[in-house]
Design a protein around this motif. Structure first.
Motif, PDB file in Angstrom:
ATOM      1  N   UNK A 152       1.118  -7.526  -3.550  1.00  0.00           N
ATOM      2  CA  UNK A 152       1.973  -6.866  -2.574  1.00  0.00           C
ATOM      3  C   UNK A 152       1.509  -5.469  -2.228  1.00  0.00           C
ATOM      4  N   UNK A 153       1.035  -4.721  -3.214  1.00  0.00           N
ATOM      5  CA  UNK A 153       0.573  -3.364  -2.924  1.00  0.00           C
ATOM      6  C   UNK A 153      -0.698  -3.378  -2.082  1.00  0.00           C
ATOM      7  N   UNK A 154      -1.544  -4.394  -2.297  1.00  0.00           N
ATOM      8  CA  UNK A 154      -2.757  -4.471  -1.475  1.00  0.00           C
ATOM      9  C   UNK A 154      -2.421  -4.906  -0.056  1.00  0.00           C
ATOM     10  N   UNK A 155      -1.445  -5.800   0.102  1.00  0.00           N
ATOM     11  CA  UNK A 155      -1.009  -6.168   1.451  1.00  0.00           C
ATOM     12  C   UNK A 155      -0.486  -4.940   2.185  1.00  0.00           C
ATOM     13  N   UNK A 156       0.262  -4.106   1.459  1.00  0.00           N
ATOM     14  CA  UNK A 156       0.756  -2.870   2.070  1.00  0.00           C
ATOM     15  C   UNK A 156      -0.391  -1.952   2.450  1.00  0.00           C
TER      16      UNK A 156
END
Length: 426
Positions: A152-156
């Motif tokens: 999720x943090x990489x998608x962000x």
């Protein structure tokens, strides 16, 4: 069969968790504030240190409250804590757009106060909460599941910088906060409401349960008397101090070296791809090898990033490689915090222990941007702090080699026992 069984039962929860992490208070503030530096200097004449100070306010408050929100997740369940916090975070983040337009000294303090609110109520929407549920759904492939969750943090990092730059260029930096706040309110919250939950007792992996069906694990007090807790804490502190400032100041560093805002946003997108790769590869490796053999080489990669960023000029390929390696190591570190908490201390008091280990991550990630910006304001260059960061990454990764093997068993949890009565596993 075991792999299919774990993922067949938990994939919807994992999907909702990924979106919750992506749209929560862990990545969004860090992915947008770097792009407000130039427009806020132009509007208010504030220094870089003043403009980036809110991320320190947010990070320090969030770090100090992480154990509290972790204990709430242990006591009341992840679902309530994560969803209510996600709702509150979305509205408070949007409220930053209400910063006054007047060029007055009080404007800065109002801006800071709005960030205080974000820090007070946003931490429940970070992996401190979401990862507890994933640890309860998965055991044999916990590393991979946590890696997927923290994607999720990489998608962000891939999506949000581009969105932030577009919003600032078309509407302004204030409106950007309201636009980005749509992500938690309109995407993560409704999906989390319908899909996210903890497993029922009969759905939990047997490996994390005692013969009586209770979760096993040491208490927070016992964990804090274990030298391994403090080695992990020290490693997180060193890596976060070196990484946080490099990440937040990356757009400014690239601007100093002649790259425009859109190119800097592209580099941040590559950094997000690095986080994406780091999450999955680290998670898969942790399921197969002892953490020290995985962690040390991966956490040395950003030292090369810092070396590439030294100097007065940089070309896009070198900047992209620096961003990718920096992101890869960031993905590895976040995986490790959640994974090591469960493997070395068990699940009975996971939220509180994870919260205490998240504290140095949040605290030093928040202080680091100010350190980097202060060095830039006082020396005219980021090179001195980048040189120090090279050693911080190498030492931080090396500390994890001292942890030793995973415990073979944990004590049966008993909620009637005082926190300081359980022993440390041998």
């Amino acid at each position: 069969m075991e792999t299919r069984n774990e993922f067949s039962k938990g994939w919807t929860i994992l999907f909702a968790g990924v979106l919750g992490v992506a749209c929560g208070a862990s990545p969004l503030p860090y992915n947008v504030i770097g792009f407000t530096v130039e427009p806020m200097i132009a509007e208010f004449g504030w220094s870089r240190t003043q403009i980036l100070f809110p991320i320190t306010i947010f990070g320090v408050i969030a770090a100090l409250l992480a154990p509290f929100f972790g204990s709430l997740a242990d006591k009341y369940g992840v679902r309530k804590v994560a969803l209510y916090s996600l709702l509150a975070f979305g509205f408070s983040f949007a409220a930053i757009s209400l910063t006054p337009t007047a060029r007055a000294s009080s404007t800065l303090y109002i801006y800071y106060a709005l960030w205080v609110v974000v820090g007070l109520i946003g931490i429940g929407s970070t992996p401190v909460s979401w990862s507890r549920a994933i640890n309860l759904w998965f055991y044999k492939h916990r590393g991979l599941a946590l890696g997927i969750l923290l994607l999720g943090t990489s998608l962000a990092a891939i999506v949000v910088p581009k969105l932030a730059v577009w919003a600032i260029e078309n509407y302004g930096w204030r409106e950007m906060f309201a636009i980005v706040a749509i992500l938690p309110l309109a995407i993560a919250l409704p999906i989390g409401y319908f899909l996210f939950r903890e497993p029922r007792p009969e759905e939990r992996p047997r490996a994390i349960l005692s013969d009586s069906g209770n979760l096993t694990g040491v208490t927070l007090g016992a964990a804090m008397r274990d030298y391994r807790f403090w080695l992990i804490w020290l490693s997180i502190a060193l890596i976060s101090t070196a990484f946080g400032g490099a990440f937040i100041n990356m757009p400014a560093m690239l601007s100093d070296r002649g790259l425009d805002a859109q190119t800097a946003a592209s580099v941040m997108g590559v950094l997000g791809l690095g986080i994406f790769a780091g999450r999955l590869i680290t998670g898969a490796l942790l399921d197969r090898f002892w953490q020290g053999f995985v962690a040390f080489p991966l956490l040395c990669l950003p030292a090369l990033s810092c070396y590439l960023l030294l100097g007065d000029t940089i070309v896009f390929p070198a900047a992209a490689l620096a961003g990718f390696l920096l992101g890869f190591a960031a993905g590895a570190e976040s995986d490790l915090i959640a994974y090591l908490t469960g493997r070395y201390f068990g699940m009975a008091h996971y939220g509180k222990i994870y919260g205490m280990l998240y504290m140095p991550f949040g605290l030093f990630s928040a202080l680091s941007p100010i350190i980097y910006a202060s060095v830039r304001d006082n020396t005219g260059s980021y090179n001195p702090i980048l040189t120090v960061a090279i050693f911080g990454f190498i030492i931080g990764g090396g500390v994890l080699l001292l942890l030793g093997r995973y415990p073979d068993s944990f004590p049966d949890s008993d909620p009637t026992l005082a926190d300081d009565l359980e022993g440390v596993p041998t």
